[in-house]
Design an enzyme around this catalytic site. Structure first.
Site, PDB file in Angstrom:
ATOM      1  CE  LYS A 120      -2.590   2.540   2.993  1.00  0.00           C
ATOM      2  NZ  LYS A 120      -2.714   2.634   4.413  1.00  0.00           N
ATOM      3  CG  ASP A 138      -7.667   3.110   2.484  1.00  0.00           C
ATOM      4  OD1 ASP A 138      -8.559   2.685   1.716  1.00  0.00           O
ATOM      5  OD2 ASP A 138      -7.706   4.247   3.000  1.00  0.00           O
TER       6      ASP A 138
END
Ligand code: SF4
Length: 212
Positions: A120, A138
């Site tokens: 991420k 997320d």
């Protein structure tokens, strides 16, 4: 979901939200990377509040090493998991100095090899700093894209892979920002505001909350 529906979703979100930007404050690529590492399981607001003073004294990996782990912890102690984050940031800064001549590698595999940098974080960095369209997943992106029916996935990595393959190129750069902001303010985890949602007609979520 077909391409036309995906385009309609993104057109509506863009119209409502505007051109999205990261809510993290930063001064250069290094401070952005540090902010993203700090933002894991923490709000952007809490990170900005801690980095406001930190980035007055730290602007490069060299500054970070000179500051040291103990003092770094004092600046970031209001952020969750600050002990391990401080350790990672110091290790990461050392690697950037020793291996990359004080710069940040551009390659995805080199980025995720840095301490504290996962899929991420590397994707957010590439998207924001290098203008490489990546979809960072997320909790908001995972929830909203599954509720909408853009994807049907069980984890963030699979979600990223699927979203990057189905979302038209023109939306890739802003795609995750728009889903994050939609998730943060409308398609909330516990109490989605479906009654006020501009994309309700395209949403496949079975437990819509239309009273809100
Ligand atoms: S209709 Fe409800 S569940 Fe669907 S995207 Fe909108 S807020 Fe989320």
């Amino acid at each position: 979901m077909d391409k036309a529906s995906i385009n309609t979703i993104y057109n509506k979100l863009r119209k409502e939200i505007g051109e999205p930007k990261t809510e993290l404050n930063y001064r250069n690529p290094f401070t952005f990377l540090v902010s993203v590492v700090l933002s894991a399981q923490a709000t952007d607001k809490s990170v900005n509040s801690a980095t406001k003073d930190l980035f007055k004294v730290v602007k490069s990996p060299k500054d970070m090493i000179e500051l040291g782990e103990k003092k770094l912890k004092k600046y970031i102690k209001t952020i969750g998991l600050y002990n391990s984050k401080a350790k990672n940031i110091i290790k990461l800064s050392k690697i950037l100095i020793d291996k990359y001549n004080n710069r940040i590698p551009k390659n995805f595999d080199s980025l995720i090899a840095l301490p504290g940098v996962g899929n991420k974080t590397a994707s957010v960095y590439q998207n924001e700093i290098l203008n490489i369209p990546r979809i960072a997943v997320d909790t908001h992106v995972f929830r909203v894209s599954n509720r909408l029916g853009l994807v049907k996935t069980k984890n963030p990595d699979a979600t990223q892979k699927e979203l990057e393959s189905i979302i038209p190129k023109k939306w890739l750069k802003s795609a995750h920002h728009l889903l994050i902001l939609h998730g943060r303010y409308t398609c909330k985890s516990q109490n989605p505001l479906c009654g006020k949602c501009s994309i309700i007609k395209l949403c496949n979520y079975k437990k819509k909350n239309e009273k809100n």
